[in-house]
Motif scaffolding. Sequence first.
Motif, PDB file in Angstrom:
ATOM      1  N   GLY A  32       0.139  -1.015   0.159  1.00  0.00           N
ATOM      2  CA  GLY A  32       0.094  -0.313   0.507  1.00  0.00           C
ATOM      3  C   GLY A  32       1.028   1.371  -0.291  1.00  0.00           C
ATOM      4  O   GLY A  32       1.816   0.679   0.895  1.00  0.00           O
ATOM      5  N   TRP A  33       0.013   2.152  -0.515  1.00  0.00           N
ATOM      6  CA  TRP A  33       1.306   3.409  -0.718  1.00  0.00           C
ATOM      7  C   TRP A  33       1.912   4.017  -0.007  1.00  0.00           C
ATOM      8  O   TRP A  33       2.384   4.145   1.117  1.00  0.00           O
ATOM      9  CB  TRP A  33       1.013   4.402  -1.983  1.00  0.00           C
ATOM     10  N   ARG A  34       0.633   3.546   1.239  1.00  0.00           N
ATOM     11  CA  ARG A  34       1.051   4.698   2.683  1.00  0.00           C
ATOM     12  C   ARG A  34       2.757   3.879   3.734  1.00  0.00           C
ATOM     13  O   ARG A  34       3.299   4.703   3.792  1.00  0.00           O
ATOM     14  CB  ARG A  34      -0.270   4.499   4.315  1.00  0.00           C
ATOM     15  N   GLN A  35       2.436   2.637   3.125  1.00  0.00           N
ATOM     16  CA  GLN A  35       3.230   1.879   4.229  1.00  0.00           C
ATOM     17  C   GLN A  35       4.116   1.879   3.530  1.00  0.00           C
ATOM     18  O   GLN A  35       5.516   1.617   3.802  1.00  0.00           O
ATOM     19  CB  GLN A  35       2.818   0.615   4.655  1.00  0.00           C
ATOM     20  N   SER A  36       4.073   2.383   1.736  1.00  0.00           N
ATOM     21  CA  SER A  36       5.298   1.954   1.222  1.00  0.00           C
ATOM     22  C   SER A  36       6.078   3.654   1.297  1.00  0.00           C
ATOM     23  O   SER A  36       7.603   4.010   1.956  1.00  0.00           O
ATOM     24  CB  SER A  36       5.406   2.372  -0.526  1.00  0.00           C
ATOM     25  N   VAL A  37       5.454   4.571   1.747  1.00  0.00           N
ATOM     26  CA  VAL A  37       6.817   5.862   1.740  1.00  0.00           C
ATOM     27  C   VAL A  37       6.680   5.348   3.390  1.00  0.00           C
ATOM     28  O   VAL A  37       8.469   5.996   3.756  1.00  0.00           O
ATOM     29  CB  VAL A  37       5.037   7.053   1.990  1.00  0.00           C
ATOM     30  N   ARG A  42      11.054   6.048   4.181  1.00  0.00           N
ATOM     31  CA  ARG A  42      11.130   7.211   5.892  1.00  0.00           C
ATOM     32  C   ARG A  42      12.089   6.251   6.450  1.00  0.00           C
ATOM     33  O   ARG A  42      13.485   6.988   6.991  1.00  0.00           O
ATOM     34  CB  ARG A  42      10.467   7.509   5.994  1.00  0.00           C
ATOM     35  N   GLY A  43      12.308   4.751   6.503  1.00  0.00           N
ATOM     36  CA  GLY A  43      12.635   4.150   7.079  1.00  0.00           C
ATOM     37  C   GLY A  43      14.385   2.996   7.236  1.00  0.00           C
ATOM     38  O   GLY A  43      14.459   3.180   8.186  1.00  0.00           O
TER      39      GLY A  43
END
Length: 300
Positions: A57-62, A66-67
């Motif tokens: 999913g795009w939110r978790q990908s972002v 970042r991590g």
Amino acid sequence: MTTHRQALLLMVIAPALWSIAGVLTRQLDAARGFEVTFWRSLFSALFVAAAMCWQQGWRQSVATLRGVGGAGVVSGLMWCTMFVAFMIALTMTTVANTLIVMSVSPLLTALLAWIVLKQAIPGRTWLAIVAAFVGICWMFVNSLGGVDGNHLAGMLIACAVPVAAAVNLIAIKRAGHGVDLIPAVFLGSVFSACLMLPFAWPLQASLHDIGILAILGFFQLGFPCMLMVRAARSLTAPEVSLLALLEVLLGPLWAWLGAGEVPAPETLVGGGVVVAALVLNEVAAMRSARLARGALQPRS
């Protein structure tokens, strides 16, 4: 968690896909040099981004992007170096010359693993390092008399690839299982595309070229690099680098069959010495592992 056998399979598929770069590049009409690198990197970034969004999913990908931390940035910079140097070298010299220079990567990786990861290097590997160094020197020295300056420049640029590959593998291993470094492939692709765009402008690639470059970005770069990162979690850095030599063996074959690019004699001799040293080192390692397992088994 990827098993050792699955990781081995991934590290056979990855270099097999990497090896098609030379023959596909030779089919381009108008795109050259910096533009080839730009389009290939752009399509790689799109592929990796799409794969991450599909999986997470795009939110978790972002959040994953970042991590990645410092290790991810270092890995991304090394991917960028490899992407740029490899494609520029291919436009200046033969596929065989480029890949043979890259074949020293396993030995550089072993040295860095010894220095940074404190992994012991057996005597057979030191012998392989010396033999490979002799092979590379033979290739370069003999090339001085029969290859023009453009080819030599391409071979020197190709030297950046094994150095960056070794540093990248050490960064991946140091990061451990807690950090997903597949986003580093995306970062490397973005860095490479942004770096090349000013030099590639104005873009001249035809629709035919863009189709080939899309294949290169998706299936020759983005996908196999993701496979390598996944495999590296279950293999040692030298193992990954050694298995990647399949690209060195297959790349000139496809270029010869698909583009009529016959390797120079000095490339074959020097490359043969390098590959023989690495193969013999791996065979000796497997034999030592079998003997060690036999010694640990209880005797009746």
